[in-house]
Design an enzyme around this catalytic site. Sequence first.
Site, PDB file in Angstrom:
ATOM      1  N   LYS A   1       0.883  -1.172   0.000  1.00  0.00           N
ATOM      2  CA  LYS A   1       0.000   0.000   0.000  1.00  0.00           C
ATOM      3  C   LYS A   1       0.914   1.213   0.000  1.00  0.00           C
ATOM      4  O   LYS A   1       1.616   1.482   0.972  1.00  0.00           O
ATOM      5  CB  LYS A   1      -0.912   0.010   1.218  1.00  0.00           C
ATOM      6  CG  LYS A   1      -1.853   1.201   1.218  1.00  0.00           C
ATOM      7  CD  LYS A   1      -2.687   1.259   2.484  1.00  0.00           C
ATOM      8  CE  LYS A   1      -3.556   2.525   2.398  1.00  0.00           C
ATOM      9  NZ  LYS A   1      -3.492   3.314   3.639  1.00  0.00           N
TER      10      LYS A   1
ATOM     11  N   GLY B   1      -8.504   9.388   9.273  1.00  0.00           N
ATOM     12  CA  GLY B   1      -8.901   9.506  10.664  1.00  0.00           C
ATOM     13  C   GLY B   1      -9.892  10.606  10.964  1.00  0.00           C
ATOM     14  O   GLY B   1     -10.235  10.833  12.127  1.00  0.00           O
TER      15      GLY B   1
ATOM     16  N   ALA C   1      -9.826   5.702   3.848  1.00  0.00           N
ATOM     17  CA  ALA C   1      -9.732   6.874   4.730  1.00  0.00           C
ATOM     18  C   ALA C   1     -11.021   7.680   4.786  1.00  0.00           C
ATOM     19  O   ALA C   1     -11.673   7.913   3.770  1.00  0.00           O
ATOM     20  CB  ALA C   1      -8.584   7.800   4.327  1.00  0.00           C
ATOM     21  N   GLY C   2     -11.370   8.082   5.995  1.00  0.00           N
ATOM     22  CA  GLY C   2     -12.477   8.993   6.231  1.00  0.00           C
ATOM     23  C   GLY C   2     -13.792   8.361   6.629  1.00  0.00           C
ATOM     24  O   GLY C   2     -14.659   9.031   7.186  1.00  0.00           O
TER      25      GLY C   2
ATOM     26  N   ASN D   1      -9.861   1.641   9.222  1.00  0.00           N
ATOM     27  CA  ASN D   1      -9.077   1.369  10.422  1.00  0.00           C
ATOM     28  C   ASN D   1      -9.531   2.222  11.609  1.00  0.00           C
ATOM     29  O   ASN D   1     -10.007   1.695  12.604  1.00  0.00           O
ATOM     30  CB  ASN D   1      -7.590   1.597  10.159  1.00  0.00           C
ATOM     31  CG  ASN D   1      -6.747   1.307  11.387  1.00  0.00           C
ATOM     32  OD1 ASN D   1      -6.698   0.173  11.837  1.00  0.00           O
ATOM     33  ND2 ASN D   1      -6.106   2.317  11.948  1.00  0.00           N
ATOM     34  N   SER D   2      -9.396   3.543  11.501  1.00  0.00           N
ATOM     35  CA  SER D   2      -9.669   4.422  12.647  1.00  0.00           C
ATOM     36  C   SER D   2     -11.082   4.254  13.186  1.00  0.00           C
ATOM     37  O   SER D   2     -11.288   4.240  14.406  1.00  0.00           O
ATOM     38  CB  SER D   2      -9.442   5.886  12.265  1.00  0.00           C
ATOM     39  OG  SER D   2      -8.098   6.117  11.923  1.00  0.00           O
TER      40      SER D   2
END
EC number: 2.8.1.10
Length: 279
Positions: free
Chosen positions: A116, A177, A203-204, A225-226
């Site tokens: 990645k 995040g 992301a987001g 993830n976050s």
Amino acid sequence: MQTVEKLTTETLEKPLIIAGKKFTSRLMTGTGKYPTIETMQQSIEASKCEIITVAVRRVQTQAPGHKGLAEAIDWQKVWMLPNTAGCQTAEDAVRVARLGREMAKLLGQEDNNFVKLEVIPDSKYLLPDPIGTLQAAEQLIKEGFAVLPYINADPLLAKRLEEAGCSTVMPLGSPIGSGQGIQNAANISIIIDNSTVPVVIDAGIGTPSEATQAMEMGADALLINSAIALAKNPPIMAKAMGMATESGRLAYLAGRIPKKSYATPSSPVTGKINTTTSE
């Protein structure tokens, strides 16, 4: 006409294919920000993901919370996606990618050439460098890597990376995040419509409803993830994200009804009972 049962079965059996490797889950997760390694392990299992991204720099360090990270995951069951998080230049990202490939081999994935690719010189907003990303991707592809580049939702850049030989494109929904959800829907839709490689929204995403929205748009997969790691209960959120990803995929394949500016009755108007009374 397809039945719901047939469509569901076909959907579950149709794999996500990246660089020739097949995956049944369309949710990818990470290893960062969890309160404990045990919570991370439980969340990975609950999500039913098959690809886990790992920051090569985190695994290389012996700092508290990092030691034993790689060993905490059963790499016989999931595929490692080494990432170049923390790299600010193309040259740095290429070096870290090479370390990641060796790390995957040491953990038993001899044929793992995935990376990645993240080139992020901006420390405040963590927005990827398009020029550095393209430069690093071209070099890594020459070295036999399957490159999964993290990018802004830029349709032209996505096409350039695809033409260079990247295995996917990974446009951000909103900053890493941030939990802002899909803020670039129009551009992401263009990327999806024009891409011949899998599009992974990365992301987001902050909630399962946003994960479903992303998949309903036609994304091939998500990396979350976050939103999982920082939830009050990460394992439960991981399960919710896995279900939302599958639900969104099914909804996309089923096809939503068209939007209208007027109402349409659900019941037929023919055969109405005459409720008027005769005198």
